[in-house]
Design a protein around this motif. Structure first.
Motif, PDB file in Angstrom:
ATOM      1  N   ILE A   1       0.933  -1.157  -0.215  1.00  0.00           N
ATOM      2  CA  ILE A   1      -0.039  -0.079  -0.200  1.00  0.00           C
ATOM      3  C   ILE A   1       0.405   1.138  -0.427  1.00  0.00           C
ATOM      4  CG2 ILE A   1      -1.695   1.402   1.186  1.00  0.00           C
ATOM      5  CD1 ILE A   1      -2.775  -1.253   2.024  1.00  0.00           C
ATOM      6  N   ARG A   2       0.933   1.825  -1.027  1.00  0.00           N
ATOM      7  CA  ARG A   2       1.850   3.244  -0.811  1.00  0.00           C
ATOM      8  C   ARG A   2       1.125   4.682   0.420  1.00  0.00           C
ATOM      9  NH1 ARG A   2       0.696   4.883  -7.548  1.00  0.00           N
ATOM     10  NH2 ARG A   2       1.440   3.506  -8.273  1.00  0.00           N
TER      11      ARG A   2
ATOM     12  N   ILE B   1      -0.790  10.456  -2.778  1.00  0.00           N
ATOM     13  CA  ILE B   1      -1.331  12.529  -2.989  1.00  0.00           C
ATOM     14  C   ILE B   1      -0.288  13.165  -4.081  1.00  0.00           C
ATOM     15  CG2 ILE B   1      -1.661  14.425  -1.919  1.00  0.00           C
ATOM     16  CD1 ILE B   1      -3.493  12.983   0.373  1.00  0.00           C
ATOM     17  N   ARG B   2       1.265  13.191  -3.397  1.00  0.00           N
ATOM     18  CA  ARG B   2       2.204  13.721  -4.037  1.00  0.00           C
ATOM     19  C   ARG B   2       2.253  13.518  -5.200  1.00  0.00           C
ATOM     20  NH1 ARG B   2       7.500  12.178  -3.498  1.00  0.00           N
ATOM     21  NH2 ARG B   2       6.205  10.279  -4.593  1.00  0.00           N
ATOM     22  N   ASN B   3       1.881  11.801  -6.117  1.00  0.00           N
ATOM     23  CA  ASN B   3       2.368  11.262  -7.171  1.00  0.00           C
ATOM     24  C   ASN B   3       0.673  12.167  -8.283  1.00  0.00           C
ATOM     25  OD1 ASN B   3       4.819  10.330  -7.057  1.00  0.00           O
ATOM     26  ND2 ASN B   3       4.017   8.150  -6.328  1.00  0.00           N
ATOM     27  N   LEU B   4      -0.104  11.584  -7.757  1.00  0.00           N
ATOM     28  CA  LEU B   4      -1.897  12.258  -8.156  1.00  0.00           C
ATOM     29  C   LEU B   4      -1.270  13.592  -8.326  1.00  0.00           C
ATOM     30  CD1 LEU B   4      -4.271  10.610  -8.814  1.00  0.00           C
ATOM     31  CD2 LEU B   4      -5.400  11.825  -6.544  1.00  0.00           C
TER      32      LEU B   4
ATOM     33  N   LEU C   1       9.943   4.042  -3.425  1.00  0.00           N
ATOM     34  CA  LEU C   1       9.941   3.142  -5.167  1.00  0.00           C
ATOM     35  C   LEU C   1       8.162   2.397  -5.749  1.00  0.00           C
ATOM     36  CD1 LEU C   1      13.302   1.587  -4.667  1.00  0.00           C
ATOM     37  CD2 LEU C   1      12.636   3.512  -6.059  1.00  0.00           C
ATOM     38  N   ALA C   2       8.096   1.906  -4.705  1.00  0.00           N
ATOM     39  CA  ALA C   2       6.688   1.651  -5.537  1.00  0.00           C
ATOM     40  C   ALA C   2       6.189   2.416  -5.230  1.00  0.00           C
ATOM     41  CB  ALA C   2       6.154   0.637  -3.658  1.00  0.00           C
TER      42      ALA C   2
ATOM     43  N   LEU D   1      13.570  -2.025  -5.743  1.00  0.00           N
ATOM     44  CA  LEU D   1      14.822  -2.422  -5.828  1.00  0.00           C
ATOM     45  C   LEU D   1      15.164  -4.047  -6.673  1.00  0.00           C
ATOM     46  CD1 LEU D   1      15.304  -2.177  -1.774  1.00  0.00           C
ATOM     47  CD2 LEU D   1      15.931  -0.661  -3.573  1.00  0.00           C
ATOM     48  N   LYS D   2      15.833  -4.383  -7.050  1.00  0.00           N
ATOM     49  CA  LYS D   2      16.892  -5.021  -7.851  1.00  0.00           C
ATOM     50  C   LYS D   2      15.962  -7.003  -6.815  1.00  0.00           C
ATOM     51  CE  LYS D   2      20.887  -6.878 -10.960  1.00  0.00           C
ATOM     52  NZ  LYS D   2      21.865  -6.910 -11.503  1.00  0.00           N
TER      53      LYS D   2
END
Length: 226
Positions: A2-3, A9-12, A83-84, A90-91
């Protein structure tokens, strides 16, 4: 995963600020770490590693990051959450990487520094090499137990010893190895030319070392001079 609400909100907001244009993975990986929304502690840890953007971070495994003393579990989780939120992660390590053995953090770090990063390399590591790295008897026992639990047959990865094999290929203790090396013994051929009594005249080479060496040679169909 879950983000976190703040990241969501920032990415939205970014989505609407760009007119609803969805960034590609390649574009997302170009985002600089100072603009990605990491906590100060996470940002500083990544910056000290020389990572410039999210693409650089994605090239690191969880174990790579965990090696850093300044980067604890909480900070690592923040990095993974950020990252999610961008649809990144991550690798992943290969199946035969030593991280899959779930070793103690200190042991893991010492092995990585020594260049032993895969299970085959670890299984083929000799006793003297373990001791030279700095492992004590308890740590070596734990490593071998972890390999056993994983179903790894260490003998399968040991080098087959022949008359022309080098001294460093023998699975003997560091004490035995260094006593022979200081005596300028280079190959197994040099060893089999000597008898047990002759070997025991070597400085720091006692009966215990002689018996250990004899057992290792016999395991490969070789023996000391009678």
């Amino acid at each position: 995963m879950i983000r976190p609400r703040a990241l969501y909100i920032r990415n939205l907001k970014k989505f609407f600020d760009t007119g609803g244009i969805i960034m590609t993975t390649t574009e997302t990986k170009k985002i600089k770490i100072e603009d990605a929304g990491f906590s100060n502690k996470a940002y500083n840890a990544l910056a000290r590693m020389g990572l410039k953007n999210l693409g650089d971070v994605c090239e690191k495994t969880e174990e790579d990051l965990a090696q850093k003393r300044s980067l604890g579990p909480k900070t690592l989780n923040i990095i993974k959450e950020v990252l999610a939120s961008y649809g990144l992660k991550l690798k992943d390590h290969a199946e035969n990487h030593i991280s899959n053995l779930k070793l103690d953090k200190r042991v893991y770090r010492m092995l990585i520094v020594a260049g032993i990063d895969t299970i085959p390399k670890l299984a083929g590591t000799t006793q003297y090499k373990f001791e030279d790295i700095g492992f004590g008897a308890a740590a070596i026992k734990t490593i071998k137990q972890k390999l056993k639990e994983k179903g790894v047959d260490c003998e399968k990865y040991k080098k087959q010893i022949t008359i022309d094999s080098g001294l460093d290929e023998l699975d003997v203790s560091a004490r035995t190895y260094h006593a022979l090396k200081n005596y300028r013994i280079i190959t197994v051929r040099d060893i089999v030319r000597l008898s047990k009594s002759e070997l025991m005249r070597i400085r720091n080479f006692g009966e215990k070392s002689a018996n250990e060496l004899d057992a290792e040679l016999r395991k490969h169909g070789l023996q000391l001079k009678e």
